[in-house]
Design an enzyme around this catalytic site. Structure first.
Site, PDB file in Angstrom:
ATOM      1  CE  LYS A  77       0.055  -4.129   0.427  1.00 57.82           C
ATOM      2  NZ  LYS A  77       0.316  -2.691   0.176  1.00 57.82           N
ATOM      3  CB  SER A 152       0.700  -2.225  -3.863  1.00 56.07           C
ATOM      4  OG  SER A 152       0.731  -1.746  -2.524  1.00 56.07           O
ATOM      5  CB  SER A 176      -0.441   1.108  -1.864  1.00 52.90           C
ATOM      6  OG  SER A 176       0.315   0.954  -3.026  1.00 52.90           O
TER       7      SER A 176
HETATM    8  N1  GLN Z   1       1.708   2.881  -6.998  1.00 55.95           N
HETATM    9  C1  GLN Z   1       2.801   3.460  -6.266  1.00 55.95           C
HETATM   10  C2  GLN Z   1       4.071   2.723  -6.583  1.00 55.95           C
HETATM   11  O1  GLN Z   1       4.047   1.884  -7.402  1.00 55.95           O
HETATM   12  C3  GLN Z   1       2.510   3.440  -4.807  1.00 55.95           C
HETATM   13  C4  GLN Z   1       2.637   2.095  -4.216  1.00 55.95           C
HETATM   14  C5  GLN Z   1       2.375   2.069  -2.744  1.00 55.95           C
HETATM   15  O2  GLN Z   1       1.810   2.989  -2.165  1.00 55.95           O
HETATM   16  N2  GLN Z   1       2.858   1.024  -2.112  1.00 55.95           N
HETATM   17  O3  GLN Z   1       5.073   2.956  -6.022  1.00 55.95           O
END
Ligand code: GLN
Length: 494
Positions: A77, A152, A176
């Protein structure tokens, strides 16, 4: 080659039957074919990848003993610092930035002999659930190219689901890893907070950010987690305690006698019928495998989402202050006529995308004098209540289960203008981030309405990561015989 598991590839390489270079080449070829459709990677450099593979082949040839994943490729990532590749967090503000050092997770991948295939796409600074917030274009779901791969860490989930890589890394702040794994039909694990190092991870919400693995099966995920996790003196919140082996747990794959709690609040109204149908089936399956299943009520979990959307933006507003046009990446309007403050404002206005700006404003407001107690302070109290509810639940049961996410992969664009709808994708995953406990998503079938993957979330206590793998592997083993060839064999060919 690309259809083999990471464990199989590692064994073939160790036995000298295939070289790490050959395995890397097969995956690079697959990427060349799939990337025009999927867009999972932000950065790929064939030469850097092959050079890493050559080094591993040499190390193995010289008799060095490396781990079980030596020579196996991994997609990384683009939020982890890598000294030989750009690191952007999918933001314009970091375009072209090359870190002078490796994140701990990156360094451990290298030490274990994994070969980094490239850096994967994500929502900018990991804020989102679809990769649509990336400054470099959306990633597409290999099951249906008109749908999102989750987020994400959507580049990482899509790369593994599309057989571009057998393994990938992600970070889970509110879901995410688990949510993208769920909607692409693969395995994704959020380790216990502090079980994997945040050093060199570009910070979003430091009290929640947790690196973890993606793979096409439970054992591979366990092998990857074991390769990069463990205590790190460079991360002040890293846990220095012995942890049960997750690889052993993945091999155990047995739930007989385990007590498993179904979270009552996470399986009702607002959930897609096909998701609920697969979830109820898998609960029955667990029972038939010898688990003792009970319903557990966790009423405070309903308040996790609003609490998270105060805590995470508050931490992000502080963490992202470091992007000040002086230290990293982009600098706008620095023509000698403007003050540092003006350059900073112009750079931040140009460099951050709309969701990142929304979070910074939300967080700054929640932390401001006069509102702090009502918003940030209140959210922290809710966080404590949620942790206590988990503790109480884990006195009753060994693990909790729920759907990973209320719906299957949604169409690209559908939620882009509706932040609340987007946030709801993480309804079931957020409580474990607030409490810091371990949680995994494993595939449990396809929804009848759309034929898209459904994920089962298994939550275990803090440092109980092994239980997630044990239950996940038991479910996988039982379902594999039904699916024949694994769930991904049902995915439409690219
Ligand atoms: N979708 C969640 C957010 O937008 C979690 C994102 C994540 O775990 N990095 O914060």
């Amino acid at each position: 080659m690309i259809h083999k598991t990471a464990a199989e590839l590692g064994a073939l390489i160790a036995a000298g039957e295939v070289s790490s270079v050959e395995v890397a080449e097969a995956h690079l070829d697959r990427m060349a074919e799939a990337e025009p459709k999927i867009n999972a990677f932000l950065h790929v450099d064939r030469e850097t990848t092959l050079a890493q593979a050559r080094v591993v082949d040499d190390r193995l040839r010289s008799g060095e003993r490396l781990g079980p994943l030596a020579g196996v490729p991994v997609a990384h990532k683009d939020i982890f610092a890598t000294r030989d590749m750009p690191t952007t967090a999918a933001s314009k503000i970091l375009e072209g930035w090359r870190p002078p050092y490796d994140a701990t997770v990156t360094g451990r991948l290298r030490e274990a002999g994994l070969v980094i295939l490239g850096k994967t796409n994500l929502d900018e600074f990991a804020m989102g659930s679809s990769t649509e917030n990336s400054a470099y274009g959306v990633t597409r779901n290999p099951w249906d190219l008109t749908r999102v791969p989750g987020g994400s860490s959507g580049g990482s989930s899509a790369a593994v689901a599309a057989y571009e890589a057998p393994l990938s890394t992600g970070t889970d702040t509110g879901g995410s890893i688990r949510q993208p794994a769920s909607v692409t039909g693969i395995v994704g694990m959020k380790p216990t907070y502090g079980g994997s190092s945040r050093y060199g991870l570009i910070a979003f919400a430091s009290s929640l950010d947790t690196p973890g693995p993606f793979a096409r099966n439970v054992l591979d995920a366990a092998l990857l987690q074991e390769a990069f996790s463990g205590h790190d003196p460079l991360d002040s919140t890293s846990i220095d305690a012995p942890v049960p082996s997750v690889v052993e747990a993945a091999r155990t794959a047995d739930v007989a006698g385990m007590r498993i709690g179904v979270v009552k609040e996470f399986a009702g109204e607002g959930y897609q019928p096909g998701v609920l149908a697969r979830f109820h089936e898998v609960v029955q399956l667990l029972e038939s495998l010898g688990a003792k299943v009970v319903e557990v009520s966790c009423p405070s979990f309903a308040t996790a989402l609003p609490a998270y959307y105060l805590i995470a933006p508050s931490e992000c507003s502080s963490n992202l202050a470091r992007f000040d046009a002086m230290r990293y990446g982009l600098r706008v309007g620095d023509d000698g006529t403007r003050s540092a403050e003006e350059v900073m404002a112009l750079t931040r206005a140009a460099g951050f995308g709309p969701e990142v700006k929304r979070r910074i404003m939300l967080g700054t407001y929640a932390l401001s004098s006069g509102y702090y107690d009502a918003y940030y302070g209140q959210a922290q109290k809710v966080r404590t209540v949620i942790s206590r509810e988990f503790e109480a639940a884990f006195h009753q049961v060994d693990a909790l289960v729920s759907p990973t996410t209320p719906t299957t992969a949604f169409p690209i664009g559908e939620r882009a203008d509706d932040p609340i709808a987007m946030y709801l994708a993480d309804l079931c995953t957020i409580p474990s981030n607030l409490a810091g406990n371990a949680a995994i998503s494993v595939p449990c079938g396809l929804a009848d309405e759309d034929g898209l993957p459904v994920g089962l979330q298994i939550m275990a206590p803090v440092l109980g990561d092994d239980r997630c793998y044990r239950v996940g592997a038991a479910v996988e083993k039982a379902l594999e015989s039904r699916w024949g060839g694994g769930l991904l064999s049902k995915a439409p060919a690219l």
